[in-house]
Design an enzyme around this catalytic site. Structure first.
Site, short mmCIF file in Angstrom:
data_model
loop_
_atom_site.label_atom_id
_atom_site.label_comp_id
_atom_site.label_asym_id
_atom_site.label_seq_id
_atom_site.Cartn_x
_atom_site.Cartn_y
_atom_site.Cartn_z
N GLY A 11 7.50 33.14 26.26
CA GLY A 11 6.52 32.60 25.32
C GLY A 11 5.08 33.05 25.52
O GLY A 11 4.16 32.37 25.07
N ASN A 22 3.66 35.62 24.11
CA ASN A 22 3.12 35.93 22.77
C ASN A 22 2.83 34.65 22.00
O ASN A 22 1.84 34.57 21.27
CB ASN A 22 4.07 36.82 21.98
CG ASN A 22 3.91 38.28 22.35
OD1 ASN A 22 2.89 38.89 22.02
ND2 ASN A 22 4.88 38.83 23.05
N ASN A 47 7.77 40.12 13.22
CA ASN A 47 8.30 40.18 14.59
C ASN A 47 7.47 41.17 15.40
O ASN A 47 6.89 42.10 14.85
CB ASN A 47 9.76 40.65 14.53
CG ASN A 47 10.39 40.74 15.91
OD1 ASN A 47 10.21 39.86 16.75
ND2 ASN A 47 11.14 41.80 16.16
N HIS A 94 7.79 43.89 18.62
CA HIS A 94 8.80 44.64 19.39
C HIS A 94 8.08 45.57 20.37
O HIS A 94 7.13 46.25 19.99
CB HIS A 94 9.68 45.45 18.42
CG HIS A 94 10.78 46.16 19.10
ND1 HIS A 94 11.93 45.51 19.54
CD2 HIS A 94 10.91 47.45 19.49
CE1 HIS A 94 12.71 46.40 20.14
NE2 HIS A 94 12.12 47.57 20.12
#
Ligand code: GRF
Length: 192
Positions: A20, A22, A112, A114
């Site tokens: 977590g 981010n 998202n 990545h």
């Protein structure tokens, strides 16, 4: 492009499965005056996510949704999102694949992060593969979520140089540091 109306921040949910970091950076960003989003909900597929602690620290509602039956799980999530008037979703280390029908319902409103320069190195173990392939440059990407994993339209990317002595650990640390800046910047771009 999605516009936030007036000064009202767009109600956002962050989906996590683990550490977590981010999520934490997004929460800090969301509290800034010029942030287009507020984070109103944290969803995790497991109660073991370390990141769930930010729910308590920042007083944000959390829901743990078991994905043993992913169809039921998504239905539960949809109900919770509607109840909380959530209109934007940030995936941040969320390890479950969302179905096409779920993604369609939130079309253009799920993003998202990545840890690679997409379209290169989709999927897991990116840093390991990048080092094995003796790449000199890697990075991170924020993209819209489409039914095909790690394949939606790219919003923003940052490059990271790989040093000769970089290990998976040191490289992931370097990239993660960039991720924490990239995700808020990408969200600003989405709402601009
Ligand atoms: C990050 O590297 C992100 O790019 C990837 O999973 C990791 C999650 O880290 N999708 P954290 O849980 O945000 O610390």
């Amino acid at each position: 492009m999605i516009k936030s109306i007036g000064f009202k921040k767009v109600k956002t949910a962050v989906f996590i499965s683990g550490r977590g970091s981010n999520l934490k950076s997004l929460i800090k960003f969301s509290k800034k005056k010029n942030s287009p989003i507020s984070i109103n909900l944290i969803i995790s597929n497991t109660n073991k996510s370390y990141g769930l602690k930010y729910s308590k620290i920042y007083k944000i509602e959390k829901k743990i949704i078991n994905f043993k039956n992913s169809h039921d799980a998504e239905n539960k999530i949809l109900k919770i999102l509607i109840k909380n008037k959530i209109t934007f979703i940030c995936l941040a280390g969320f390890m479950k694949i969302l179905s096409k029908s779920f993604i369609q319902k939130f079309k253009g409103k799920i993003i998202n992060i990545h840890p690679s320069l997409l379209p290169k190195y989709k999927g897991l173990d990116t840093h390991k593969r990048v080092i094995q392939n003796k790449e000199r440059i890697t990075g991170c990407s924020v993209h819209y979520v489409s039914p095909k994993m790690d394949s939606g339209k790219i919003i923003l990317q940052t490059k990271v140089k790989i040093g000769k002595n970089d290990s998976v650990k040191s490289l992931s640390r370097k990239v993660l540091k960039k991720e924490h800046k990239l995700y808020p910047a990408a969200i600003k771009k989405v709402f601009n």
